[in-house]
Design a protein around this motif. Structure first.
Motif, PDB file in Angstrom:
ATOM      1  N   ASN A 167       0.804  -1.223   0.000  1.00  0.00           N
ATOM      2  CA  ASN A 167       0.000   0.000   0.000  1.00  0.00           C
ATOM      3  C   ASN A 167       0.844   1.284   0.000  1.00  0.00           C
ATOM      4  O   ASN A 167       0.297   2.369  -0.078  1.00  0.00           O
ATOM      5  CB  ASN A 167      -0.967   0.019   1.187  1.00  0.00           C
ATOM      6  CG  ASN A 167      -0.258  -0.017   2.525  1.00  0.00           C
ATOM      7  OD1 ASN A 167       0.902  -0.422   2.631  1.00  0.00           O
ATOM      8  ND2 ASN A 167      -0.960   0.386   3.567  1.00  0.00           N
ATOM      9  N   LEU A 168       2.165   1.171   0.089  1.00  0.00           N
ATOM     10  CA  LEU A 168       3.043   2.341   0.050  1.00  0.00           C
ATOM     11  C   LEU A 168       4.105   2.099  -1.015  1.00  0.00           C
ATOM     12  O   LEU A 168       4.762   1.051  -1.015  1.00  0.00           O
ATOM     13  CB  LEU A 168       3.709   2.574   1.411  1.00  0.00           C
ATOM     14  CG  LEU A 168       4.632   3.797   1.502  1.00  0.00           C
ATOM     15  CD1 LEU A 168       3.826   5.094   1.348  1.00  0.00           C
ATOM     16  CD2 LEU A 168       5.395   3.807   2.814  1.00  0.00           C
ATOM     17  N   PHE A 169       4.240   3.065  -1.924  1.00  0.00           N
ATOM     18  CA  PHE A 169       5.199   2.954  -3.018  1.00  0.00           C
ATOM     19  C   PHE A 169       6.194   4.114  -2.898  1.00  0.00           C
ATOM     20  O   PHE A 169       5.789   5.250  -2.657  1.00  0.00           O
ATOM     21  CB  PHE A 169       4.498   3.084  -4.372  1.00  0.00           C
ATOM     22  CG  PHE A 169       3.580   1.949  -4.711  1.00  0.00           C
ATOM     23  CD1 PHE A 169       2.687   1.409  -3.796  1.00  0.00           C
ATOM     24  CD2 PHE A 169       3.582   1.423  -5.983  1.00  0.00           C
ATOM     25  CE1 PHE A 169       1.840   0.366  -4.133  1.00  0.00           C
ATOM     26  CE2 PHE A 169       2.735   0.386  -6.336  1.00  0.00           C
ATOM     27  CZ  PHE A 169       1.864  -0.139  -5.411  1.00  0.00           C
ATOM     28  N   ALA A 170       7.478   3.825  -3.093  1.00  0.00           N
ATOM     29  CA  ALA A 170       8.505   4.868  -3.063  1.00  0.00           C
ATOM     30  C   ALA A 170       9.531   4.563  -4.146  1.00  0.00           C
ATOM     31  O   ALA A 170      10.168   3.505  -4.123  1.00  0.00           O
ATOM     32  CB  ALA A 170       9.180   4.933  -1.698  1.00  0.00           C
ATOM     33  N   MET A 171       9.695   5.478  -5.098  1.00  0.00           N
ATOM     34  CA  MET A 171      10.666   5.294  -6.175  1.00  0.00           C
ATOM     35  C   MET A 171      12.035   5.681  -5.654  1.00  0.00           C
ATOM     36  O   MET A 171      12.249   6.800  -5.191  1.00  0.00           O
ATOM     37  CB  MET A 171      10.282   6.151  -7.383  1.00  0.00           C
ATOM     38  CG  MET A 171      11.078   5.844  -8.609  1.00  0.00           C
ATOM     39  SD  MET A 171      10.649   4.205  -9.227  1.00  0.00           S
ATOM     40  CE  MET A 171      11.919   3.985 -10.454  1.00  0.00           C
ATOM     41  N   LEU A 172      12.969   4.720  -5.723  1.00  0.00           N
ATOM     42  CA  LEU A 172      14.335   4.917  -5.240  1.00  0.00           C
ATOM     43  C   LEU A 172      15.279   4.974  -6.434  1.00  0.00           C
ATOM     44  O   LEU A 172      15.148   4.197  -7.377  1.00  0.00           O
ATOM     45  CB  LEU A 172      14.743   3.760  -4.309  1.00  0.00           C
ATOM     46  CG  LEU A 172      13.816   3.486  -3.125  1.00  0.00           C
ATOM     47  CD1 LEU A 172      14.288   2.251  -2.371  1.00  0.00           C
ATOM     48  CD2 LEU A 172      13.737   4.700  -2.212  1.00  0.00           C
ATOM     49  N   HIS A 173      16.249   5.878  -6.365  1.00  0.00           N
ATOM     50  CA  HIS A 173      17.195   6.055  -7.465  1.00  0.00           C
ATOM     51  C   HIS A 173      18.613   5.912  -6.934  1.00  0.00           C
ATOM     52  O   HIS A 173      18.959   6.487  -5.902  1.00  0.00           O
ATOM     53  CB  HIS A 173      17.025   7.436  -8.102  1.00  0.00           C
ATOM     54  CG  HIS A 173      15.655   7.656  -8.646  1.00  0.00           C
ATOM     55  ND1 HIS A 173      15.259   7.163  -9.863  1.00  0.00           N
ATOM     56  CD2 HIS A 173      14.577   8.274  -8.119  1.00  0.00           C
ATOM     57  CE1 HIS A 173      13.994   7.482 -10.070  1.00  0.00           C
ATOM     58  NE2 HIS A 173      13.555   8.165  -9.023  1.00  0.00           N
ATOM     59  N   GLY A 174      19.427   5.157  -7.669  1.00  0.00           N
ATOM     60  CA  GLY A 174      20.810   4.982  -7.274  1.00  0.00           C
ATOM     61  C   GLY A 174      21.687   4.689  -8.472  1.00  0.00           C
ATOM     62  O   GLY A 174      21.204   4.399  -9.563  1.00  0.00           O
ATOM     63  N   THR A 175      22.984   4.735  -8.245  1.00  0.00           N
ATOM     64  CA  THR A 175      23.935   4.443  -9.308  1.00  0.00           C
ATOM     65  C   THR A 175      24.200   2.950  -9.421  1.00  0.00           C
ATOM     66  O   THR A 175      24.866   2.514 -10.353  1.00  0.00           O
ATOM     67  CB  THR A 175      25.259   5.192  -9.074  1.00  0.00           C
ATOM     68  OG1 THR A 175      25.750   4.840  -7.781  1.00  0.00           O
ATOM     69  CG2 THR A 175      25.050   6.698  -9.145  1.00  0.00           C
ATOM     70  N   SER A 176      23.687   2.155  -8.478  1.00  0.00           N
ATOM     71  CA  SER A 176      23.825   0.698  -8.512  1.00  0.00           C
ATOM     72  C   SER A 176      22.669   0.086  -7.733  1.00  0.00           C
ATOM     73  O   SER A 176      22.029   0.757  -6.917  1.00  0.00           O
ATOM     74  CB  SER A 176      25.151   0.266  -7.882  1.00  0.00           C
ATOM     75  OG  SER A 176      25.133   0.537  -6.493  1.00  0.00           O
ATOM     76  N   ARG A 177      22.432  -1.192  -7.957  1.00  0.00           N
ATOM     77  CA  ARG A 177      21.392  -1.875  -7.189  1.00  0.00           C
ATOM     78  C   ARG A 177      21.747  -1.919  -5.708  1.00  0.00           C
ATOM     79  O   ARG A 177      20.867  -1.874  -4.859  1.00  0.00           O
ATOM     80  CB  ARG A 177      21.144  -3.282  -7.735  1.00  0.00           C
ATOM     81  CG  ARG A 177      20.368  -3.250  -9.037  1.00  0.00           C
ATOM     82  CD  ARG A 177      19.892  -4.612  -9.431  1.00  0.00           C
ATOM     83  NE  ARG A 177      19.091  -4.503 -10.654  1.00  0.00           N
ATOM     84  CZ  ARG A 177      18.175  -5.358 -11.009  1.00  0.00           C
ATOM     85  NH1 ARG A 177      17.936  -6.423 -10.268  1.00  0.00           N
ATOM     86  NH2 ARG A 177      17.499  -5.197 -12.115  1.00  0.00           N
ATOM     87  N   GLU A 178      23.035  -1.991  -5.418  1.00  0.00           N
ATOM     88  CA  GLU A 178      23.465  -1.982  -4.018  1.00  0.00           C
ATOM     89  C   GLU A 178      23.086  -0.662  -3.348  1.00  0.00           C
ATOM     90  O   GLU A 178      22.666  -0.641  -2.190  1.00  0.00           O
ATOM     91  CB  GLU A 178      24.975  -2.229  -3.920  1.00  0.00           C
ATOM     92  CG  GLU A 178      25.406  -3.620  -4.349  1.00  0.00           C
ATOM     93  CD  GLU A 178      25.470  -3.821  -5.874  1.00  0.00           C
ATOM     94  OE1 GLU A 178      25.495  -2.821  -6.634  1.00  0.00           O
ATOM     95  OE2 GLU A 178      25.482  -4.988  -6.299  1.00  0.00           O
ATOM     96  N   ALA A 179      23.233   0.436  -4.082  1.00  0.00           N
ATOM     97  CA  ALA A 179      22.867   1.747  -3.533  1.00  0.00           C
ATOM     98  C   ALA A 179      21.361   1.827  -3.289  1.00  0.00           C
ATOM     99  O   ALA A 179      20.914   2.363  -2.261  1.00  0.00           O
ATOM    100  CB  ALA A 179      23.307   2.866  -4.481  1.00  0.00           C
TER     101      ALA A 179
END
Length: 159
Positions: free
Chosen positions: A110-122
């Protein structure tokens, strides 16, 4: 709401985005032969009436080096989701955060948050930070990584 000739010209002038200059309303106004203040006022009126939903920047995260983009989805206690979502939305790696209805039994989130990084680890590290904020209010989560760049467009006039 019926559009007048000025509205149509304004939408046509801005549908590809506002000019990337210090005073974009003045630049649009110069194209249309009106003041920047008239452009700003009419766009504010269109926003207030619901003709347009928002005026905002739409960054191309890939061009900025953020190539591991993931929509994190969270199953959060409904009584706490609004307050916790506000905290998550303030995190620096989150471009947007919103509540959506669950679709049980297959989709408990029920909660969505778009995350951005330079790698999947980030991105994973950011998700761990989100999990720490959500604490015991979160029952489960997942990250859905982007696999393609979708064309982002704004308001368009039909031909």
């Amino acid at each position: 709401m019926a559009l007048n000739d000025f509205d149509r010209a304004l939408i046509a002038a801005t549908q590809g985005g506002l000019p990337l200059v210090a005073r974009p309303y003045e630049a649009v106004g110069a194209m249309l032969g009106v003041s920047g203040e008239q452009v700003r006022e009419r766009m504010a009126s269109m926003l207030a009436s619901g003709l347009i939903r928002r005026i905002g920047a739409v960054p191309n995260h890939y061009r900025l080096g953020y190539t591991a983009n993931g929509m994190s989805v969270w199953d959060v206690d409904d009584a706490q989701v609004a307050a916790l979502g506000q905290k998550i939305a303030l995190l620096p790696g989150v471009s947007h955060c919103y509540r959506r209805p669950r679709h049980l039994p297959d989709w408990p989130y029920n909660l969505f948050a778009m995350l951005h990084g330079t790698s999947r680890e980030a991105v994973q590290a950011q998700a761990e930070e989100v999990a720490a904020i959500l604490g015991s209010a979160c029952r489960s989560h997942d990250i859905l990584y982007s696999t393609a760049i979708l064309k982002k467009t704004g308001l368009r006039l039909k031909d």
